[in-house]
Design a protein around this motif. Structure first.
Motif, mmCIF file in Angstrom:
data_model
loop_
_atom_site.group_PDB
_atom_site.id
_atom_site.type_symbol
_atom_site.label_atom_id
_atom_site.label_comp_id
_atom_site.label_asym_id
_atom_site.label_seq_id
_atom_site.Cartn_x
_atom_site.Cartn_y
_atom_site.Cartn_z
ATOM 1 N N ARG A 111 0.822 -1.213 0.000
ATOM 2 C CA ARG A 111 0.000 0.000 0.000
ATOM 3 C C ARG A 111 0.854 1.260 0.000
ATOM 4 O O ARG A 111 0.576 2.218 -0.729
ATOM 5 N N LEU A 112 1.878 1.264 0.830
ATOM 6 C CA LEU A 112 2.718 2.463 0.911
ATOM 7 C C LEU A 112 3.492 2.692 -0.385
ATOM 8 O O LEU A 112 3.658 3.830 -0.830
ATOM 9 N N TYR A 113 3.957 1.613 -0.989
ATOM 10 C CA TYR A 113 4.654 1.750 -2.275
ATOM 11 C C TYR A 113 3.713 2.339 -3.332
ATOM 12 O O TYR A 113 4.123 3.213 -4.113
ATOM 13 N N ALA A 114 2.465 1.903 -3.329
ATOM 14 C CA ALA A 114 1.498 2.426 -4.301
ATOM 15 C C ALA A 114 1.223 3.906 -4.078
ATOM 16 O O ALA A 114 0.787 4.608 -5.000
ATOM 17 N N ALA A 115 1.473 4.401 -2.861
ATOM 18 C CA ALA A 115 1.207 5.808 -2.551
ATOM 19 C C ALA A 115 2.348 6.730 -2.961
ATOM 20 O O ALA A 115 2.176 7.957 -2.969
ATOM 21 N N ILE A 116 3.508 6.181 -3.305
ATOM 22 C CA ILE A 116 4.677 7.024 -3.595
ATOM 23 C C ILE A 116 4.387 8.024 -4.711
ATOM 24 O O ILE A 116 4.694 9.217 -4.603
ATOM 25 N N GLY A 117 3.792 7.553 -5.798
ATOM 26 C CA GLY A 117 3.538 8.428 -6.938
ATOM 27 C C GLY A 117 2.452 9.457 -6.691
ATOM 28 O O GLY A 117 2.373 10.465 -7.412
ATOM 29 N N ARG A 118 1.603 9.236 -5.690
ATOM 30 C CA ARG A 118 0.512 10.170 -5.400
ATOM 31 C C ARG A 118 0.889 11.201 -4.339
ATOM 32 O O ARG A 118 0.192 12.196 -4.180
ATOM 33 N N ARG A 119 1.962 10.952 -3.614
ATOM 34 C CA ARG A 119 2.333 11.855 -2.523
ATOM 35 C C ARG A 119 3.008 13.115 -3.051
ATOM 36 O O ARG A 119 3.940 13.055 -3.838
ATOM 37 N N HIS A 120 2.558 14.250 -2.617
ATOM 38 C CA HIS A 120 3.265 15.495 -2.856
ATOM 39 C C HIS A 120 2.821 16.501 -1.812
ATOM 40 O O HIS A 120 1.763 16.361 -1.195
ATOM 41 N N SER A 121 3.635 17.506 -1.586
ATOM 42 C CA SER A 121 3.274 18.546 -0.629
ATOM 43 C C SER A 121 2.118 19.360 -1.190
ATOM 44 O O SER A 121 2.155 19.807 -2.337
ATOM 45 N N ASN A 122 1.090 19.536 -0.368
ATOM 46 C CA ASN A 122 -0.085 20.293 -0.786
ATOM 47 C C ASN A 122 -0.112 21.589 0.014
ATOM 48 O O ASN A 122 -0.397 21.596 1.211
ATOM 49 N N ARG A 123 0.214 22.700 -0.641
ATOM 50 C CA ARG A 123 0.326 23.992 0.029
ATOM 51 C C ARG A 123 -0.942 24.824 -0.069
ATOM 52 O O ARG A 123 -0.945 26.013 0.272
ATOM 53 N N LEU A 124 -2.036 24.201 -0.536
ATOM 54 C CA LEU A 124 -3.314 24.898 -0.645
ATOM 55 C C LEU A 124 -4.096 24.759 0.659
ATOM 56 O O LEU A 124 -3.804 23.890 1.487
ATOM 57 N N PRO A 125 -5.119 25.611 0.860
ATOM 58 C CA PRO A 125 -5.980 25.434 2.036
ATOM 59 C C PRO A 125 -6.651 24.060 2.024
ATOM 60 O O PRO A 125 -7.019 23.534 0.974
ATOM 61 N N PHE A 126 -6.802 23.476 3.209
ATOM 62 C CA PHE A 126 -7.463 22.181 3.348
ATOM 63 C C PHE A 126 -8.948 22.377 3.649
ATOM 64 O O PHE A 126 -9.386 23.454 4.063
ATOM 65 N N LEU A 127 -9.706 21.314 3.457
ATOM 66 C CA LEU A 127 -11.132 21.330 3.756
ATOM 67 C C LEU A 127 -11.336 21.259 5.268
ATOM 68 O O LEU A 127 -10.454 20.810 6.009
#
Length: 324
Positions: A111-127
């Motif tokens: 699962r964690l390996y599959a998340a590597i490509g989707r992870r990035h820093s999100n500097r926008l406001p959160f919900l």
């Protein structure tokens, strides 16, 4: 048990490793296959002298890349045993990975390996939706699994105290012209393979913001799109602040970030209170923790963001040596 890693395994692992986060997306790592072992090396040419004079951030980043290396090899059925700083006479070699006993990847590794490509820093406001208790527990356990700790800061008073430390550190840093110049040099306004694109830098800071932001871009936020007033803030730490502690903290950081991604959440990192020694000590005392804070995280449900670019694997592999 196999005795050596192959060039194909190296390239697959490096493709995952380079997706790790780094300060200003400086990507301070290099990789080599030497005698059938994979070496992770610090790239001194990518150190940030104004923002990272001690090399702390570069070592944290390399630790995060090391965790991705480990995941990629495990999922490929070739798990590694890691030796940190194996050559005292060559301090640039931060880790050497040698083949361990073969075994199937665990469900968590997959699962964690599959998340590597989707992870990035999100500097926008959160919900505004709160992070569920189960996801919070998983983050804490992720840090612990790598020998670190994650303190989730709960309540407006506690969050406000951490925010004030972070803001104060940001003001200290911003008074340094070399710091501002270095930040500008790593802000990208066109195609690039490193640095932070202005469009991924988040909206311009405003006086009502609770947490500091780096001025990577000049985009204005839409009306009513302020940052959350009580974000989930986490402080990740290690038992100490040695080079090995920092490498371990980088691995814990990446495991936490991938756990966040796997849970459908987003995160951004605030290193300002770690970059200023007095602020780091204030943060440690405010938390009442032993050990050393290594990163501050902001976690929540995010809008789709923009990932930062990466160099190609071939650009960070120095040399492939045949096993002798």
């Amino acid at each position: 048990m196999t005795s050596t890693f192959t060039e194909a395994e190296l390239r697959t692992a490096v493709a995952a490793a380079i997706r790790a986060p780094s300060l200003h997306n400086s990507q301070p790592w290099r990789f080599r296959l030497a005698g059938g072992a994979i070496e992770l090396r610090l790239d001194p040419g990518r150190r940030l002298p104004a923002c990272d004079p001690t090399g702390w951030a570069a070592r944290i980043s390399c630790g995060a890349a090391l965790f991705n290396l480990r995941l990629a090899l495990a999922v490929a059925g070739a798990p590694a045993e890691v030796r940190l700083r194996p050559e005292p006479a060559e301090p640039a070699i931060l880790a050497r990975l040698v083949p361990g006993p073969p075994r199937p990847a665990t469900p968590t590794e997959t699962r964690l390996y599959a998340a590597i490509g989707r992870r990035h820093s999100n500097r926008l406001p959160f919900l505004p939706e709160p992070v569920p208790a189960e996801a919070r527990h998983r983050m804490i356990e992720a840090a612990r699994a790598e020998g670190g700790w994650l303190e989730l800061v709960i309540g407006s008073t506690a969050v406000g105290a951490v925010a004030e430390i972070a803001m104060s550190a940001n003001r200290v840093l911003d008074r340094d012209p070399d710091y501002r110049d270095e930040l500008a040099r790593w802000t990208r306004h066109g195609p690039a393979s490193d640095g932070v694109p202005a469009l991924a830098g988040g909206p311009v800071a405003e006086p009502q913001d609770l947490l500091p932001q780096r001025p990577f871009g000049d985009q204005r936020r839409a009306p009513g799109r302020d940052f959350e007033t009580e974000p989930l803030v986490g402080v990740l730490g290690a038992p100490g602040n040695s080079t090995n502690d920092q490498l371990a903290a980088g691995q814990a950081l990446q495991r936490v970030l991938l756990t966040v991604t796997d849970a459908g959440l987003a995160a951004s990192m605030l290193s300002q209170p770690i970059e200023v020694p007095q602020a780091r000590e204030q943060l440690r005392r405010a938390l009442g923790r032993f050990g050393s804070p290594q990163m501050v995280l902001r976690i929540g449900y995010g809008q789709p963001g923009r990932p930062t670019p990466r160099r190609e694997p071939a650009d960070v592999i120095d040399l492939v040596l045949e096993d002798t």
